[in-house]
Write a protein that holds these residues in place. Structure first.
Motif, PDB file in Angstrom:
ATOM      1  N   PRO A   1       0.973  -1.151   0.119  1.00  0.00           N
ATOM      2  CA  PRO A   1      -0.005   0.137   0.037  1.00  0.00           C
ATOM      3  C   PRO A   1       1.198   1.242  -0.076  1.00  0.00           C
ATOM      4  N   ALA A   2       0.744   2.409  -1.223  1.00  0.00           N
ATOM      5  CA  ALA A   2       1.355   3.614  -1.176  1.00  0.00           C
ATOM      6  C   ALA A   2       0.756   4.455  -1.564  1.00  0.00           C
ATOM      7  N   ALA A   3      -0.469   4.378  -1.183  1.00  0.00           N
ATOM      8  CA  ALA A   3      -1.798   5.919  -1.045  1.00  0.00           C
ATOM      9  C   ALA A   3      -1.626   6.682  -0.305  1.00  0.00           C
ATOM     10  N   GLY A   4      -1.291   6.604   1.190  1.00  0.00           N
ATOM     11  CA  GLY A   4      -1.312   7.566   2.292  1.00  0.00           C
ATOM     12  C   GLY A   4      -0.389   9.322   1.514  1.00  0.00           C
ATOM     13  N   LEU A   5      -1.163   9.706   2.419  1.00  0.00           N
ATOM     14  CA  LEU A   5      -0.745  11.002   2.236  1.00  0.00           C
ATOM     15  C   LEU A   5       1.102  11.087   2.169  1.00  0.00           C
ATOM     16  N   GLY A   6       1.180  11.189   2.939  1.00  0.00           N
ATOM     17  CA  GLY A   6       2.977  10.929   3.631  1.00  0.00           C
ATOM     18  C   GLY A   6       2.671  12.345   4.668  1.00  0.00           C
ATOM     19  N   THR A   7       1.671  13.091   5.080  1.00  0.00           N
ATOM     20  CA  THR A   7       2.087  13.550   5.922  1.00  0.00           C
ATOM     21  C   THR A   7       3.613  14.561   6.636  1.00  0.00           C
ATOM     22  N   ARG A   8       3.863  13.411   7.598  1.00  0.00           N
ATOM     23  CA  ARG A   8       5.293  13.840   7.927  1.00  0.00           C
ATOM     24  C   ARG A   8       6.584  14.371   7.343  1.00  0.00           C
TER      25      ARG A   8
ATOM     26  N   LYS B   1       6.107   9.288  -1.032  1.00  0.00           N
ATOM     27  CA  LYS B   1       7.176   8.866   0.345  1.00  0.00           C
ATOM     28  C   LYS B   1       7.358   7.516   0.397  1.00  0.00           C
ATOM     29  N   GLU B   2       6.679   6.494  -0.865  1.00  0.00           N
ATOM     30  CA  GLU B   2       7.783   5.857  -0.658  1.00  0.00           C
ATOM     31  C   GLU B   2       9.170   5.621  -1.926  1.00  0.00           C
TER      32      GLU B   2
ATOM     33  N   GLN C   1      -6.067   3.963  -5.384  1.00  0.00           N
ATOM     34  CA  GLN C   1      -7.181   4.178  -4.292  1.00  0.00           C
ATOM     35  C   GLN C   1      -7.263   5.952  -4.618  1.00  0.00           C
TER      36      GLN C   1
ATOM     37  N   PRO D   1      -7.914   8.824   0.177  1.00  0.00           N
ATOM     38  CA  PRO D   1      -6.960   7.948   1.187  1.00  0.00           C
ATOM     39  C   PRO D   1      -7.805   7.581   2.890  1.00  0.00           C
ATOM     40  N   LYS D   2      -8.884   6.251   2.823  1.00  0.00           N
ATOM     41  CA  LYS D   2      -9.609   6.219   3.447  1.00  0.00           C
ATOM     42  C   LYS D   2      -9.012   5.091   4.657  1.00  0.00           C
ATOM     43  N   GLY D   3      -8.126   5.070   4.695  1.00  0.00           N
ATOM     44  CA  GLY D   3      -7.150   4.131   5.309  1.00  0.00           C
ATOM     45  C   GLY D   3      -6.453   3.021   5.202  1.00  0.00           C
TER      46      GLY D   3
ATOM     47  N   ALA E   1      -7.179   0.715   1.744  1.00  0.00           N
ATOM     48  CA  ALA E   1      -6.118  -0.133   0.473  1.00  0.00           C
ATOM     49  C   ALA E   1      -5.896  -1.242   0.376  1.00  0.00           C
TER      50      ALA E   1
ATOM     51  N   ASP F   1       6.809   1.330   5.266  1.00  0.00           N
ATOM     52  CA  ASP F   1       7.657   2.011   6.945  1.00  0.00           C
ATOM     53  C   ASP F   1       8.060   1.862   7.135  1.00  0.00           C
TER      54      ASP F   1
HETATM   55  P1  UTP Z   1       0.477   6.019   7.259  1.00  0.00           P
HETATM   56  O1  UTP Z   1      -0.359   5.702   8.616  1.00  0.00           O
HETATM   57  O2  UTP Z   1       2.435   5.575   7.429  1.00  0.00           O
HETATM   58  O3  UTP Z   1       0.031   7.479   6.798  1.00  0.00           O
HETATM   59  O4  UTP Z   1       0.223   3.906   6.849  1.00  0.00           O
HETATM   60  P2  UTP Z   1       0.831   7.953   5.216  1.00  0.00           P
HETATM   61  O5  UTP Z   1      -0.042   8.590   5.352  1.00  0.00           O
HETATM   62  O6  UTP Z   1       1.481   7.420   4.549  1.00  0.00           O
HETATM   63  O7  UTP Z   1       1.664   8.875   6.184  1.00  0.00           O
HETATM   64  P3  UTP Z   1       1.287   9.923   7.346  1.00  0.00           P
HETATM   65  O8  UTP Z   1       1.275   9.164   8.447  1.00  0.00           O
HETATM   66  O9  UTP Z   1       1.134  10.733   7.021  1.00  0.00           O
HETATM   67  O10 UTP Z   1       2.488  10.734   7.459  1.00  0.00           O
HETATM   68  C1  UTP Z   1       0.440   3.391   6.055  1.00  0.00           C
HETATM   69  C2  UTP Z   1       0.550   2.526   4.950  1.00  0.00           C
HETATM   70  O11 UTP Z   1      -0.910   2.440   4.885  1.00  0.00           O
HETATM   71  C3  UTP Z   1      -0.622   3.224   3.087  1.00  0.00           C
HETATM   72  C4  UTP Z   1       0.565   4.598   3.071  1.00  0.00           C
HETATM   73  O12 UTP Z   1       0.873   4.578   2.203  1.00  0.00           O
HETATM   74  C5  UTP Z   1       1.788   3.417   3.937  1.00  0.00           C
HETATM   75  O13 UTP Z   1       1.999   2.778   2.996  1.00  0.00           O
HETATM   76  N1  UTP Z   1      -1.537   4.309   3.578  1.00  0.00           N
HETATM   77  C6  UTP Z   1      -2.349   4.594   4.498  1.00  0.00           C
HETATM   78  C7  UTP Z   1      -2.617   3.608   1.786  1.00  0.00           C
HETATM   79  O14 UTP Z   1      -2.446   2.758   0.994  1.00  0.00           O
HETATM   80  N2  UTP Z   1      -3.834   4.339   1.609  1.00  0.00           N
HETATM   81  C8  UTP Z   1      -4.894   5.283   3.045  1.00  0.00           C
HETATM   82  O15 UTP Z   1      -5.576   5.595   2.979  1.00  0.00           O
HETATM   83  C9  UTP Z   1      -3.962   4.893   4.109  1.00  0.00           C
END
Ligand code: UTP
Length: 290
Positions: A10-17, A27-28, A103, A106-108, A112, A131
């Protein structure tokens, strides 16, 4: 027992950090020395015998697809200049069976994983989160697959963390120790206070799951942070099938946080044949000035 052939990254998170770096870049794709983090993850999956990998990506994630695609202009250039080692390095990653699913929101993490339901079908599969980089003699994903051959059921990777740090993790409440390093899980506790933690065994970014998890994910309501949480679905899966935890004792690099990312770059840099000597000298010089 069906073989474990497929992996979800899964690599669809927002990567806010990691904003602003992750505004337009996944982020990946952030590198550890010279290699994007996702490439380490993909290599772990391949070294564990995984045949097909699906990356769940989101908006602005084209760079991941491009990274695993061929780049004829670059390859021709390297060939003409006789940079054959580099050529081999870039060509290696284009031979892998990689698939990409979007995805839309990004619903979690749970959502994903659910996005990849049709790709997985009725087979056990592994999930690798970008991560965490893991190093051990046997890749952690392979360790989980070996455990699955013993348990026949979902098996998560856990690691013993210092007691005062349990509140940063999801922690398992072990029902029983099956054998050394293998536990049957009673329940999961998300980010417990140290005095309330049922164990110091924290869930880390590798999961082996049976396909029944999709039925649970379809029923899972948004949980913590308004997101569909994978651990909530694993918790309900645990009511119908046993869930096991495999204790990882190798090295884990948490690259999801800024400090972990910097530490990992330094650690890997100190092992990298091209830069290790200069980097060591630089750190010594810097330390003398501080
Ligand atoms: P994280 O909790 O690390 O969130 O997601 P994030 O968005 O990647 O990073 P921060 O916390 O905002 O900096 C854990 C994993 O789940 C994926 C992320 O890409 C990460 O690999 N993910 C998370 C999704 O694919 N979709 C989502 O909706 C949320």
């Amino acid at each position: 027992m069906k073989p474990v052939r497929k992996a979800i990254i899964p690599a669809a998170g927002l990567g806010t950090r990691f904003l602003p770096a992750t505004k337009a870049l996944a982020k990946e794709m952030l590198p550890i020395v010279d290699t994007p983090t996702i490439e380490y993850i993909v290599r772990e999956a391949i070294a564990s015998g995984i045949e097909d990998i699906v990356v769940v990506d989101g908006k602005s994630k084209r760079s991941i697809e491009d990274h695993f695609d061929s780049n004829p202009e670059l390859e021709n250039n390297l060939r003409e200049k006789n940079k054959l080692e580099l050529l081999e390095l870039v060509e290696e990653t284009t031979d892998i069976n990689m698939y990409f699913i979007r995805q839309s929101h990004p619903k979690g993490l749970g959502d994903a994983i659910l996005t990849a339901k049709d790709f997985i079908g009725d087979e056990p599969f592994v999930v690798l989160l970008g991560d965490d980089l893991m190093q051990d003699e046997v890749p952690l994903t392979k360790q989980l697959i070996d455990r699955y051959h013993e348990t026949g059921e979902s098996t998560l990777a856990v690691m013993e963390v210092p007691h005062e740090q349990v509140s940063e993790y999801g922690v398992i409440d072990p029902a029983a120790k099956v054998k050394d390093g293998l536990y049957r899980v009673k329940s999961f506790v998300e980010k417990p206070k140290p005095e309330e933690a049922p164990s110091d065994l924290a869930i880390i970014g590798r999961y082996l799951l049976t396909p029944e998890i999709f039925e649970e994910l379809e029923k899972t309501k948004p949980g913590k942070g308004g997101e569909i949480q994978l651990t909530d679905a694993i918790d309900t899966l645990n009511n119908r099938q046993h869930v096991y935890a495999h204790k990882f004792t190798g090295d884990r690099y948490d690259i999801g946080s800024k400090i972990g990312f910097l530490e990992t770059n330094i650690t890997f840099g100190l092992k990298h044949p091209q830069v290790k000597d200069e980097l060591r000298a630089y750190i010594k010089e810097l330390a003398a000035k501080l």
